[in-house]
Design a protein around this motif. Structure first.
Motif, PDB file in Angstrom:
ATOM      1  N   LEU A  20     -47.672 -11.831   7.546  1.00 24.10           N
ATOM      2  CA  LEU A  20     -48.631 -11.131   6.677  1.00 24.10           C
ATOM      3  C   LEU A  20     -49.286 -12.095   5.704  1.00 24.10           C
ATOM      4  N   GLU A  21     -48.485 -12.983   5.168  1.00 28.62           N
ATOM      5  CA  GLU A  21     -49.007 -13.940   4.193  1.00 28.62           C
ATOM      6  C   GLU A  21     -50.025 -14.876   4.851  1.00 28.62           C
ATOM      7  N   LEU A  22     -49.656 -15.326   6.040  1.00 27.81           N
ATOM      8  CA  LEU A  22     -50.518 -16.251   6.772  1.00 27.81           C
ATOM      9  C   LEU A  22     -51.840 -15.589   7.154  1.00 27.81           C
ATOM     10  N   VAL A  23     -51.752 -14.369   7.605  1.00 28.07           N
ATOM     11  CA  VAL A  23     -52.938 -13.657   8.091  1.00 28.07           C
ATOM     12  C   VAL A  23     -53.911 -13.333   6.954  1.00 28.07           C
ATOM     13  N   THR A  24     -53.365 -13.014   5.800  1.00 28.57           N
ATOM     14  CA  THR A  24     -54.229 -12.533   4.706  1.00 28.57           C
ATOM     15  C   THR A  24     -54.675 -13.665   3.772  1.00 28.57           C
ATOM     16  N   ARG A  25     -54.178 -14.880   4.047  1.00 26.25           N
ATOM     17  CA  ARG A  25     -54.403 -16.036   3.162  1.00 26.25           C
ATOM     18  C   ARG A  25     -55.854 -16.176   2.708  1.00 26.25           C
ATOM     19  N   TYR A  26     -56.807 -16.011   3.647  1.00 21.87           N
ATOM     20  CA  TYR A  26     -58.208 -16.284   3.308  1.00 21.87           C
ATOM     21  C   TYR A  26     -59.015 -15.023   3.006  1.00 21.87           C
ATOM     22  N   LEU A  27     -58.348 -13.904   2.904  1.00 24.38           N
ATOM     23  CA  LEU A  27     -59.075 -12.670   2.562  1.00 24.38           C
ATOM     24  C   LEU A  27     -59.392 -12.671   1.069  1.00 24.38           C
ATOM     25  N   PRO A  30     -55.794 -11.000  -0.981  1.00 25.06           N
ATOM     26  CA  PRO A  30     -54.624 -10.986  -0.091  1.00 25.06           C
ATOM     27  C   PRO A  30     -53.546  -9.995  -0.525  1.00 25.06           C
ATOM     28  N   LYS A  31     -53.342  -9.872  -1.826  1.00 23.04           N
ATOM     29  CA  LYS A  31     -52.274  -8.976  -2.321  1.00 23.04           C
ATOM     30  C   LYS A  31     -52.518  -7.531  -1.880  1.00 23.04           C
ATOM     31  N   SER A  32     -53.770  -7.081  -2.104  1.00 27.97           N
ATOM     32  CA  SER A  32     -54.088  -5.691  -1.708  1.00 27.97           C
ATOM     33  C   SER A  32     -54.023  -5.532  -0.205  1.00 27.97           C
ATOM     34  N   ALA A  33     -54.480  -6.571   0.512  1.00 30.61           N
ATOM     35  CA  ALA A  33     -54.456  -6.474   1.984  1.00 30.61           C
ATOM     36  C   ALA A  33     -53.016  -6.337   2.473  1.00 30.61           C
ATOM     37  N   LEU A  36     -51.795  -2.923   1.775  1.00 32.51           N
ATOM     38  CA  LEU A  36     -52.362  -1.938   2.705  1.00 32.51           C
ATOM     39  C   LEU A  36     -51.680  -2.025   4.070  1.00 32.51           C
ATOM     40  N   PHE A  37     -51.529  -3.251   4.550  1.00 33.69           N
ATOM     41  CA  PHE A  37     -50.826  -3.424   5.839  1.00 33.69           C
ATOM     42  C   PHE A  37     -49.429  -2.799   5.755  1.00 33.69           C
ATOM     43  N   LYS A  38     -48.743  -3.101   4.635  1.00 30.15           N
ATOM     44  CA  LYS A  38     -47.359  -2.609   4.503  1.00 30.15           C
ATOM     45  C   LYS A  38     -47.300  -1.094   4.411  1.00 30.15           C
ATOM     46  N   SER A  39     -48.369  -0.512   3.814  1.00 36.43           N
ATOM     47  CA  SER A  39     -48.333   0.947   3.632  1.00 36.43           C
ATOM     48  C   SER A  39     -48.346   1.671   4.988  1.00 36.43           C
ATOM     49  N   PHE A  40     -48.769   0.967   6.036  1.00 39.23           N
ATOM     50  CA  PHE A  40     -48.779   1.593   7.364  1.00 39.23           C
ATOM     51  C   PHE A  40     -47.508   1.308   8.164  1.00 39.23           C
ATOM     52  N   GLN A  41     -46.603   0.531   7.569  1.00 38.69           N
ATOM     53  CA  GLN A  41     -45.318   0.328   8.247  1.00 38.69           C
ATOM     54  C   GLN A  41     -44.480   1.600   8.106  1.00 38.69           C
ATOM     55  N   ILE A  59     -47.731  -6.898  12.845  1.00 29.80           N
ATOM     56  CA  ILE A  59     -47.602  -6.980  11.384  1.00 29.80           C
ATOM     57  C   ILE A  59     -47.626  -5.601  10.722  1.00 29.80           C
ATOM     58  N   THR A  60     -48.088  -4.613  11.465  1.00 28.63           N
ATOM     59  CA  THR A  60     -48.091  -3.252  10.916  1.00 28.63           C
ATOM     60  C   THR A  60     -48.303  -2.273  12.078  1.00 28.63           C
ATOM     61  N   ASN A  61     -48.543  -1.010  11.763  1.00 30.03           N
ATOM     62  CA  ASN A  61     -48.866  -0.022  12.801  1.00 30.03           C
ATOM     63  C   ASN A  61     -50.307   0.435  12.601  1.00 30.03           C
ATOM     64  N   PHE A  62     -50.882   0.963  13.638  1.00 26.76           N
ATOM     65  CA  PHE A  62     -52.262   1.450  13.559  1.00 26.76           C
ATOM     66  C   PHE A  62     -52.269   2.910  13.991  1.00 26.76           C
ATOM     67  N   PRO A  63     -52.158   3.828  13.044  1.00 26.87           N
ATOM     68  CA  PRO A  63     -52.035   5.250  13.438  1.00 26.87           C
ATOM     69  C   PRO A  63     -53.341   5.820  13.995  1.00 26.87           C
ATOM     70  N   LEU A  64     -53.194   6.684  14.939  1.00 26.41           N
ATOM     71  CA  LEU A  64     -54.329   7.417  15.505  1.00 26.41           C
ATOM     72  C   LEU A  64     -54.005   8.904  15.409  1.00 26.41           C
ATOM     73  N   PRO A  65     -55.022   9.763  15.337  1.00 25.46           N
ATOM     74  CA  PRO A  65     -54.727  11.197  15.288  1.00 25.46           C
ATOM     75  C   PRO A  65     -54.040  11.687  16.569  1.00 25.46           C
ATOM     76  N   TYR A  66     -53.063  12.545  16.376  1.00 26.27           N
ATOM     77  CA  TYR A  66     -52.343  13.171  17.486  1.00 26.27           C
ATOM     78  C   TYR A  66     -52.684  14.657  17.391  1.00 26.27           C
ATOM     79  N   GLY A  67     -53.527  15.135  18.292  1.00 28.53           N
ATOM     80  CA  GLY A  67     -53.964  16.536  18.235  1.00 28.53           C
ATOM     81  C   GLY A  67     -53.416  17.338  19.396  1.00 28.53           C
ATOM     82  N   ILE A  68     -53.676  18.631  19.321  1.00 28.80           N
ATOM     83  CA  ILE A  68     -53.188  19.524  20.378  1.00 28.80           C
ATOM     84  C   ILE A  68     -54.351  20.325  20.954  1.00 28.80           C
TER      85      ILE A  68
END
Ligand code: MEV
Length: 445
Positions: A20-27, A30-33, A36-41, A59-68
């Motif tokens: 996570l640190e490496l990926v967000t280094r140049y954003l 980075p702290k907020s990124a 945010l990534f962690k909030s989806f874990q 590095i995290t999950n990517f939720p998608l809607p699950y409908g019926i």
């Protein structure tokens, strides 16, 4: 060479936090990124580990809607079908269509076959006729020496169906293949097929060395891999009705006029690949959503469908209509390989639940359900296109999304929807109105 300094070594070995640190280094932030990534874990660390293990460098999950999609009547059985999809209107369209056809007998399906395909591609420099002559003996050996892989599959009703020798040397000098067909019972079968193929290649190489008439370098195996084009793993799904039962499907329209317009819509797709691509995309809106929810490989399903649609020599629609004696029939014929065991099916908790919701279908029942939802979506799309136009429904969903984005209170939404009934919906137009009416970000009382 110059870019080598930018290569990241050992990324996969780093901990999730280091990644996570490496990926967000140049954003920019980075702290907020990272936050945010962690909030989806997943809050449950065991579950998070399970999800991470499905793929690499997670590095995290990517939720998608699950409908019926409720009310899906397939071959006399009612299903509540789980659909995982990010596009608004797809579940609504499938649900509308499913409900409509519920009272008209629902979706009917016929499994045409469930045969899967794999190939061992190779270059052959020796006597081709001799290879063909000796192939029956080779085939027997290929099947025998693969028994340690096929044994369990045979117990489950599957196994190798056939192995054929194909000569493709007119396309490329020396090019040939073992064209192998399989039955994979309740699984999609990719791992099983690829393991068999690699064993075939090993046996083939050994056998070739033992034949004294052949030269040492006469056989070069190129690759062993299943084919995602499985035209004989195919299902037919249809809905049908007498024309008069289609009266008022759109207020004021006779069933006959609707059917005529609907058939015209299909005809355009038959004649024009540009329309056919969009037409089939609408089918895959439904199919993919079910395929994803049940942990199957939607890339394989798409590749199969599109390749099959091109088999006539040009890209064609996967659905067709039949009109006869005042009767309307709408048919989808689609090949795909689905499984209810193997892959994610036993691992992903939501996939397990999806299959439970569908009352633990067999692989062929799952084919029927996915095809029914694909047909439902296609019916809904073509119906809208040839009657009211697609934007009416889409724009309503779009408007609801914008209202949510702008935090317009629930009790004021109807007024806005009413206002836009006969106007073009755009983010700026809705924002302007919401500001004018002081609706943005207001908390409900
Ligand atoms: C949009 O996701 C799907 C449609 O374009 C399908 C079609 O045009 O048939 C509406």
């Amino acid at each position: 060479m110059e870019n080598d300094q930018h290569i990241i070594y050992g990324f996969s070995k780093k901990s999730r936090d280091e990644k996570l640190e490496l990926v967000t280094r140049y954003l920019a932030d980075p702290k907020s990124a990272i936050a945010l990534f962690k909030s989806f874990q997943h809050a449950n660390s065991k579950m998070q580990r399970l999800l991470e293990e499905f793929s690499e460098n997670t590095i995290t999950n990517f939720p998608l809607p699950y409908g019926i999609c409720p009310n899906v009547l397939v071959d006399g059985k009612i299903y509540m079908v789980p659909m995982v999809i990010e596009e608004s209107s797809v579940v609504a369209a499938a649900a509308g269509s499913a409900k409509y056809w519920f009272s008209r007998g629902g979706f009917k399906t016929e499994i045409i076959d469930t045969e899967k395909i794999g190939q061992v591609h190779f270059l052959w420099k020796d006597d081709k006729n001799l290879l063909f002559a000796r192939f029956p003996a080779l085939k027997e050996r290929l099947i025998k020496e693969c028994f340690h892989i096929t044994e369990n599959m045979i117990k489950r009703g599957g196994g190798i169906i056939d192995i054929k020798l194909k000569d493709l040397s007119e396309r490329e000098p020396g090019l040939m293949q073992l064209y192998c067909t399989f039955e994979t019972a309740q699984s999609m079968g990719a791992n099983f097929i690829n393991s068999c193929l690699e064993q075939f290649a090993a046996t083939f190489k050994q056998w070739h060395l033992l034949q004294k008439e052949f030269s040492e370098d006469g056989l070069e195996i190129i690759m062993c891999i299943l084919s995602n084009l499985t035209p004989n793993c195919r299902i037919k799904c249809y809905v049908e009705s007498d024309m008069d039962r289609l009266n008022d499907i759109v207020p004021g329209w006779s069933g006959k006029e609707f059917a005529r317009r609907f058939c015209l819509g299909i005809r355009v797709a038959e004649l024009d690949p540009f329309r056919a691509a969009t037409h089939n995309k609408g089918i895959f809106n439904g199919v993919d959503a079910v395929v994803l929810a049940t942990g199957n490989d939607f890339r394989a399903v798409e590749a199969c469908g599109h390749a099959y649609a091109s088999l006539p020599g040009r890209y064609t629609p996967l659905t067709k209509t039949e009109l006869s004696d005042n009767h309307f029939r709408f048919i989808l014929e689609i090949p795909f390989a689905l499984g209810i065991v193997g892959g994610l099916t036993r691992l992903h908790p939501l996939v397990k639940l999806s299959l439970e919701l569908l009352e633990s279908p067999s692989a062929t029942e799952l084919m029927s359900i996915a095809a029914a939802v694909g047909l439902a979506n296609n019916f809904s799309a073509v119906k809208s296109l040839v009657t009211t136009g697609i934007q009416k429904g889409h724009m309503k969903m779009h408007l609801l999304n914008i209202l949510k984005q702008l935090k317009v209170p629930e009790n004021r939404k109807e007024e806005v929807i009413d206002y836009f009934k006969d106007k073009v919906v755009s983010v700026s137009a809705v924002r302007q109105l919401a500001e004018k009416w002081h609706l943005t970000g207001v908390t409900e009382n």
